[in-house]
Design a protein around this motif. Structure first.
Motif, PDB file in Angstrom:
ATOM      1  N   ALA A  71       2.505 -10.945   7.792  1.00 48.42           N
ATOM      2  CA  ALA A  71       3.181  -9.715   7.349  1.00 48.42           C
ATOM      3  C   ALA A  71       2.619  -8.586   8.191  1.00 48.42           C
ATOM      4  CB  ALA A  71       2.942  -9.460   5.860  1.00 48.42           C
ATOM      5  N   GLY A  72       2.976  -7.376   7.842  1.00 42.31           N
ATOM      6  CA  GLY A  72       2.499  -6.222   8.622  1.00 42.31           C
ATOM      7  C   GLY A  72       3.589  -5.773   9.564  1.00 42.31           C
ATOM      8  N   SER A 130       5.227  -3.872   1.473  1.00 48.83           N
ATOM      9  CA  SER A 130       4.886  -2.483   1.772  1.00 48.83           C
ATOM     10  C   SER A 130       3.774  -2.062   0.827  1.00 48.83           C
ATOM     11  CB  SER A 130       6.102  -1.566   1.604  1.00 48.83           C
ATOM     12  OG  SER A 130       6.454  -1.494   0.239  1.00 48.83           O
ATOM     13  N   THR A 131       3.081  -1.016   1.219  1.00 48.97           N
ATOM     14  CA  THR A 131       2.021  -0.499   0.351  1.00 48.97           C
ATOM     15  C   THR A 131       2.665  -0.010  -0.949  1.00 48.97           C
ATOM     16  OG1 THR A 131       0.873   0.170   2.345  1.00 48.97           O
ATOM     17  CG2 THR A 131       0.074   1.116   0.293  1.00 48.97           C
ATOM     18  N   GLY A 160       6.836 -12.813   6.004  1.00 49.66           N
ATOM     19  CA  GLY A 160       7.478 -11.993   4.985  1.00 49.66           C
ATOM     20  C   GLY A 160       7.283 -10.525   5.267  1.00 49.66           C
ATOM     21  N   VAL A 161       7.918  -9.711   4.439  1.00 51.29           N
ATOM     22  CA  VAL A 161       7.725  -8.268   4.592  1.00 51.29           C
ATOM     23  C   VAL A 161       7.380  -7.672   3.230  1.00 51.29           C
ATOM     24  CG1 VAL A 161      10.194  -7.757   4.374  1.00 51.29           C
ATOM     25  CG2 VAL A 161       8.706  -6.111   5.454  1.00 51.29           C
ATOM     26  N   PHE A 182      -6.298  -3.001   2.749  1.00 55.64           N
ATOM     27  CA  PHE A 182      -4.869  -2.983   3.042  1.00 55.64           C
ATOM     28  C   PHE A 182      -4.152  -3.722   1.909  1.00 55.64           C
ATOM     29  CE2 PHE A 182      -1.655  -5.149   6.113  1.00 55.64           C
ATOM     30  CZ  PHE A 182      -0.733  -4.135   5.969  1.00 55.64           C
ATOM     31  N   ALA A 183      -3.002  -3.245   1.488  1.00 52.74           N
ATOM     32  CA  ALA A 183      -2.305  -3.888   0.355  1.00 52.74           C
ATOM     33  C   ALA A 183      -2.108  -5.386   0.598  1.00 52.74           C
ATOM     34  CB  ALA A 183      -0.956  -3.214   0.124  1.00 52.74           C
ATOM     35  N   TYR A 184      -1.766  -5.735   1.817  1.00 51.42           N
ATOM     36  CA  TYR A 184      -1.547  -7.159   2.151  1.00 51.42           C
ATOM     37  C   TYR A 184      -2.855  -7.944   1.944  1.00 51.42           C
ATOM     38  CZ  TYR A 184      -0.439 -11.059   5.429  1.00 51.42           C
ATOM     39  OH  TYR A 184      -0.245 -12.282   6.020  1.00 51.42           O
ATOM     40  N   LEU A 238       3.263  -2.935  -3.061  1.00 53.18           N
ATOM     41  CA  LEU A 238       1.964  -3.603  -3.185  1.00 53.18           C
ATOM     42  C   LEU A 238       1.826  -4.906  -2.417  1.00 53.18           C
ATOM     43  CD1 LEU A 238      -0.822  -3.276  -4.278  1.00 53.18           C
ATOM     44  CD2 LEU A 238      -0.144  -4.360  -6.392  1.00 53.18           C
ATOM     45  N   HIS A 239       2.895  -5.708  -2.353  1.00 53.52           N
ATOM     46  CA  HIS A 239       2.787  -6.919  -1.530  1.00 53.52           C
ATOM     47  C   HIS A 239       4.159  -7.336  -1.032  1.00 53.52           C
ATOM     48  CE1 HIS A 239       0.884 -10.542   0.074  1.00 53.52           C
ATOM     49  NE2 HIS A 239      -0.240  -9.854  -0.017  1.00 53.52           N
ATOM     50  N   ILE A 240       4.277  -8.611  -0.669  1.00 51.12           N
ATOM     51  CA  ILE A 240       5.512  -9.098  -0.014  1.00 51.12           C
ATOM     52  C   ILE A 240       6.640  -9.295  -1.027  1.00 51.12           C
ATOM     53  CG2 ILE A 240       6.448 -11.093   1.226  1.00 51.12           C
ATOM     54  CD1 ILE A 240       3.690 -11.356   2.573  1.00 51.12           C
TER      55      ILE A 240
HETATM   56  O1  3SK Z   1       3.634  -4.523   6.063  1.00 51.12           O
HETATM   57  C1  3SK Z   1       3.756  -5.442   5.258  1.00 51.12           C
HETATM   58  O2  3SK Z   1       4.552  -6.358   5.493  1.00 51.12           O
HETATM   59  C2  3SK Z   1       2.944  -5.494   3.983  1.00 51.12           C
HETATM   60  C3  3SK Z   1       2.882  -6.672   3.316  1.00 51.12           C
HETATM   61  C4  3SK Z   1       2.182  -6.761   2.149  1.00 51.12           C
HETATM   62  C5  3SK Z   1       1.541  -5.677   1.641  1.00 51.12           C
HETATM   63  C6  3SK Z   1       1.592  -4.491   2.313  1.00 51.12           C
HETATM   64  C7  3SK Z   1       2.300  -4.380   3.487  1.00 51.12           C
HETATM   65  C8  3SK Z   1       2.343  -3.042   4.166  1.00 51.12           C
END
Ligand code: 3SK
Length: 512
Positions: free
Chosen positions: A291-292, A317-318, A314-315, A218-220, A321-323
């Motif tokens: 996160a997630g 996304s893939t 934090g938030v 998972f990217a996180y 790549l990260h927060i």
């Molecule tokens: O969903 C998230 O917040 C997240 C955080 C870091 C990397 C990837 C994701 C989806």
């Protein structure tokens, strides 16, 4: 092109020149409990790259990985980068059908699988036309080769030259419909996330030991457990099993991580288990991340009271790549996602892409150094998500007075009641404030007049009386407003979630 653009030089080889060859990079907390120093990692990755070379794997060929969190994960990932091949780590909890789809979509020519996952993966490859080798970590069933035999006697090779903007790896991201999308990332993005969130928010340092419940696929988890610790020569604890509260208590006590990276569901379960058991947990944690999905305020506050360590929510996304939006150590407001991580900019826009005023809900757009190069074979979706320098997140946010961002839901989870927007997340937060409620998910459901109203699905804590459901409507009315209370409340055993803990509200819509 320059060799140093290859991320493997910075994250793996650099440590040898800087005298960290004997420093522990990875340590397994389960299974054979093996470990790997930075020196061994540099050697093993060069040998895996040599084995790919010997097998005739060329640059840009995909190496699919269905690998648990174990020593071979970093070896295959960084070894592939060293060879110029593209590692594609896949979620280890997918079904056979989805593996079949992804393996064919990615046209991977090598597949590396942990032996424990073989039964699900085997039927997914019977008709695959692209795989040239299937390597099983452990005992190799017929028709496959063992990972050990594949690497045996291979000559270590030099890390190939790569431009920092060259594709390095892909991650598959699941949406609410269709096959997961291949998100293509470049070499530079790994260092960009380590330099921003890793260094400037988390403040990771060489003496740290990290344990991330989010797995490396998972990217996180990839940032938490690989690129961040490896950017400073720290150590990662790998745990391949299911992160139950008992497993977490055990790892905290025996492995003594100093950084713990969790997800809201796990924090909620650990807090409930800890409160039921009483006493103080034994640990060496100095900081935690979440996160997630957004962390309910209640859970953050209860965790901090019990564990004496803050959670930086934090938030990310893939695609990024990260927060990129986060609270900071020493400056945390639970129930918010904080502010932009240094190096990133965010905007909230309406449906015409106009910036919304303070206090109004808008879609979150982000711009920063780690955005993906696009989706594989999804031109239309790539064009709508990666709009120039800005990336659409699909999340709805509101900016509060202090400039902090407050999560309101996914773009497609929000709904209107009597013409006013309702954030499912806000109703869920109010529900979990009740001491009997462990988790909640809220969706729109049409009433007898065909008008949308909130419907709640709740998971109760062990031993709680299902009759409490009746009290919850009043609780929500009092806390957040009359029109937002759930007209229907169903007690369920569990909520549908992605492997990384995000509630799949779309599965609940229309389920009544
Ligand atoms: O969903 C998230 O917040 C997240 C955080 C870091 C990397 C990837 C994701 C989806």
């Amino acid at each position: 092109m320059h060799a140093s653009g290859n991320a493997a030089i910075y994250f793996v080889d650099r440590h040898i020149g800087e005298g960290r060859g004997d420093k522990l990079a990875f340590r397994e907390a389960d299974g054979a409990k093996r470990s790997l120093t930075y020196g061994q990692l540099a050697e093993e990755t060069a040998r895996f790259a040599g084995a790919l070379d010997r097998h005739g794997v060329r640059r840009e060929e995909r190496v699919a990985m269905i690998v648990r969190d174990q020593i071979e994960f970093p070896v295959v990932f960084w070894g592939s980068l060293k060879a110029g091949a593209i590692p594609v780590p896949l979620n280890t909890l997918l079904s056979t059908d989805i593996y079949e789809g992804i393996l064919s979509d990615s046209r991977a020519s090598i597949l590396v699988v942990s032996e424990e996952l073989w039964d699900v993966v085997a039927p997914a490859i019977s008709d695959n036309r692209y795989l040239r080798a299937v390597l099983v970590i452990g005992d190799a069933p017929e028709g496959t080769e063992s990972y050990a035999a594949f690497t045996e006697g291979a000559e270590p090779v030099q890390t190939v030259e790569a431009h920092e903007d060259e594709l390095a790896f892909w991650l598959y991201s699941s949406g609410s419909t269709g096959l997961p999308k291949g998100v293509r990332h470049v070499h530079a993005s790994l260092k960009a996330t380590a330099d921003t969130f890793g260094a400037q928010v988390l403040g990771i340092r060489e003496e740290d030991t990290v344990y991330s419940v989010a797995k490396l696929f998972f990217a996180y988890g990839l940032g938490n457990g690989m690129s961040f610790p490896m950017s400073v020569g720290a150590t990662t604890v790998l745990f391949g099993g299911r992160p139950t509260p008992d497993a977490v208590f055990d790892i905290m006590k025996t492995e003594r991580p100093t950084i713990f990276c969790g997800v809201p569901t796990l924090y909620a379960a650990v807090v409930a288990a800890q409160e039921a058991a009483g006493g103080k947990p034994e640990h060496s944690i100095r900081v935690c991340t979440s996160a997630g999905e957004a962390l309910p305020r209640e859970i953050g506050e209860r965790w901090e009271r019990l564990w004496g360590a803050e959670i930086i929510d934090g938030v990310g996304s893939t695609e990024m790549l990260h927060i990129f939006l986060s609270n900071r150590p020493g400056d945390i407001v639970y129930g918010t996602s904080g502010v932009a991580v240094p190096g990133y900019e965010v905007r909230l826009v309406d449906e015409h892409d106009e910036d919304v005023p303070e206090g109004e809900v808008g879609e979150l757009l982000v711009r920063g150094p780690s955005s993906a190069d696009g989706y594989w074979n999804r031109r239309n979706k790539s064009q709508s998500t990666f709009a120039g320098h800005w990336t659409r997140t699909g999340d709805k946010y509101e900016r509060s007075d202090g400039g902090r961002y407050v999560y309101c839901g996914r773009t497609d989870d929000m709904f209107k009641v009597s013409g006013i927007w309702v954030s499912p997340f806000e109703v869920e937060q109010a529900l979990v404030e009740h001491p009997a409620v462990l988790e909640a998910a809220v969706v729109a459901r049409a009433d007898e007049k065909g008008l949308d109203k909130p419907a709640a699905y709740i998971v109760l804590k062990d031993g709680a009386d299902p009759a409490v459901a009746a009290e919850l409507k009043d609780l929500v009315k009092e806390k957040i407003g009359m029109w937002k209370y759930p007209r229907w409340i169903e007690v369920v055993e569990e909520l549908p979630k992605t492997a990384t803990g995000k509630i799949q509200r779309f599965k609940l819509r229309g389920s009544a």
